[in-house]
Write an enzyme that holds these catalytic residues in place. Sequence first.
Site, mmCIF file in Angstrom:
data_model
loop_
_atom_site.group_PDB
_atom_site.id
_atom_site.type_symbol
_atom_site.label_atom_id
_atom_site.label_comp_id
_atom_site.label_asym_id
_atom_site.label_seq_id
_atom_site.Cartn_x
_atom_site.Cartn_y
_atom_site.Cartn_z
ATOM 1 N N ASP A 168 5.586 5.039 5.143
ATOM 2 C CA ASP A 168 6.645 4.196 5.726
ATOM 3 C C ASP A 168 6.969 2.991 4.849
ATOM 4 O O ASP A 168 8.033 2.394 4.987
ATOM 5 C CB ASP A 168 6.296 3.767 7.167
ATOM 6 C CG ASP A 168 4.964 3.045 7.300
ATOM 7 O OD1 ASP A 168 3.994 3.483 6.679
ATOM 8 O OD2 ASP A 168 4.903 2.046 8.048
ATOM 9 N N HIS A 169 6.079 2.655 3.915
ATOM 10 C CA HIS A 169 6.317 1.516 3.026
ATOM 11 C C HIS A 169 6.986 1.912 1.710
ATOM 12 O O HIS A 169 7.345 1.040 0.924
ATOM 13 C CB HIS A 169 4.998 0.789 2.748
ATOM 14 C CG HIS A 169 4.438 0.135 3.974
ATOM 15 N ND1 HIS A 169 4.428 -1.226 4.161
ATOM 16 C CD2 HIS A 169 3.912 0.676 5.104
ATOM 17 C CE1 HIS A 169 3.903 -1.500 5.355
ATOM 18 N NE2 HIS A 169 3.590 -0.358 5.937
ATOM 19 N N HIS A 229 -7.020 -2.665 5.548
ATOM 20 C CA HIS A 229 -6.264 -1.590 6.195
ATOM 21 C C HIS A 229 -7.039 -0.282 6.058
ATOM 22 O O HIS A 229 -6.477 0.801 6.085
ATOM 23 C CB HIS A 229 -4.891 -1.491 5.520
ATOM 24 C CG HIS A 229 -3.852 -0.719 6.258
ATOM 25 N ND1 HIS A 229 -3.701 -0.761 7.623
ATOM 26 C CD2 HIS A 229 -2.871 0.118 5.811
ATOM 27 C CE1 HIS A 229 -2.676 0.014 7.980
ATOM 28 N NE2 HIS A 229 -2.163 0.570 6.904
ATOM 29 N N HIS A 270 0.874 -1.180 0.000
ATOM 30 C CA HIS A 270 0.000 0.000 0.000
ATOM 31 C C HIS A 270 0.906 1.223 0.000
ATOM 32 O O HIS A 270 2.130 1.102 0.052
ATOM 33 C CB HIS A 270 -0.977 -0.015 1.182
ATOM 34 C CG HIS A 270 -0.340 0.044 2.537
ATOM 35 N ND1 HIS A 270 0.544 -0.901 2.988
ATOM 36 C CD2 HIS A 270 -0.455 0.947 3.549
ATOM 37 C CE1 HIS A 270 0.931 -0.601 4.212
ATOM 38 N NE2 HIS A 270 0.347 0.523 4.575
ATOM 39 N N ASP A 283 -0.032 -4.362 5.646
ATOM 40 C CA ASP A 283 -0.679 -3.810 6.841
ATOM 41 C C ASP A 283 -2.154 -4.171 6.823
ATOM 42 O O ASP A 283 -2.848 -3.910 5.835
ATOM 43 C CB ASP A 283 -0.549 -2.283 6.855
ATOM 44 C CG ASP A 283 0.831 -1.834 7.279
ATOM 45 O OD1 ASP A 283 1.744 -2.675 7.323
ATOM 46 O OD2 ASP A 283 0.998 -0.636 7.567
ATOM 47 N N HIS A 325 1.126 3.928 2.098
ATOM 48 C CA HIS A 325 1.542 4.651 3.298
ATOM 49 C C HIS A 325 3.040 4.940 3.189
ATOM 50 O O HIS A 325 3.820 4.081 2.774
ATOM 51 C CB HIS A 325 1.297 3.779 4.544
ATOM 52 C CG HIS A 325 0.062 4.154 5.301
ATOM 53 N ND1 HIS A 325 -0.621 3.243 6.072
ATOM 54 C CD2 HIS A 325 -0.591 5.333 5.450
ATOM 55 C CE1 HIS A 325 -1.656 3.838 6.651
ATOM 56 N NE2 HIS A 325 -1.661 5.104 6.287
HETATM 57 ZN ZN LIG Z 1 0.005 1.169 6.631
#
Ligand SMILES: [Zn+2]
Length: 314
Positions: A90-91, A177, A86, A200, A88
């Site tokens: 941080d990914h 998520h 996904h 996630d 987000h």
């Molecule tokens: Zn996430």
Amino acid sequence: MLTTFFRIFAALAIVALDSSAAQGQQIKVTLLGTGCPPAVMNRFGPSTLVEAGNQKFVFDAGRGALQRLTQLGVRWQDVQGVFLTHLHSDHVVGFPDLWLTGWLIVPGRSVPLPVWGPSGTSRMMAHLEQAYEYDIRVRLANDRAAADGVKLLPHDIGEEIAYDRGGVKITAFEVDHAPVKPALGYRIDYAGRSVVLSGDTRLSENLIRRAQGVDLLVHEVFVPETLQRAGVPPERAKNIVDYHLTPEQAGEVFTRAKPKLAVYSHICMPTALEQDLLIPTRKTYSGPLELGEDLMAIEVADKVSVRRPARSSP
Ligand SMILES: [Zn+2]
């Protein structure tokens, strides 16, 4: 007591590794980063290397993914492609580093990079190409980096077989998520071995179905108490915890999916202690479980074996 059990299992797993060196008929999974958004030195951002036969794939590209690949001696140009669970941050914050530094540094990448991810991935890749347009232009003109090596081949995917080549099949499936929607998990099949990466998600019935009896299930986890300890206001913490999975819930997932081995990665907050994770998990799950750490490798062959890095990284 639980800690002792955990250590004994880890020791047995390492012994098993030495007798299962059936090169070529195994999937090797290396946790490049086992953390989440907070910047800590012992858990880099979420990223996982999967090697099947002579093919290599990176799943998610969190902070420090290129450093971890370099620590492993894996060359960026040998990676077939990147799969995103996904979007987000941080990914994906490690992606520009993999993509651009991995292209620039000799011997840099010389072939285009396929990137698979949920709806919005192509748009993100186009924006990144635009954001780094200046750098790409001067690296091409002045540094003579290979023109094809900076090209991106994005694919927006849903629930589908995203990759099927050389005996490696990678299937994307939806996890939960929300409000981040869609978010994907991935199942990798090769030579009769199987690995599921959760991405996630809160408790996902679809994931439990896709991961039935899988050799290895790598799952995210979130310890609510770690948010309290970090001083996150309760009203904000509730929203964050709500779209992840607590250790008790993860234990329920493992009990129902029955993987040969369950591994925690995307450990959030990264300050979570072993007892924060294992004690509640053991309320609902008594099977094989490992707490992931950066650069931990899991070999999925006749046996599923774990090798931890010699000492804490970095
Ligand atoms: Zn996430």
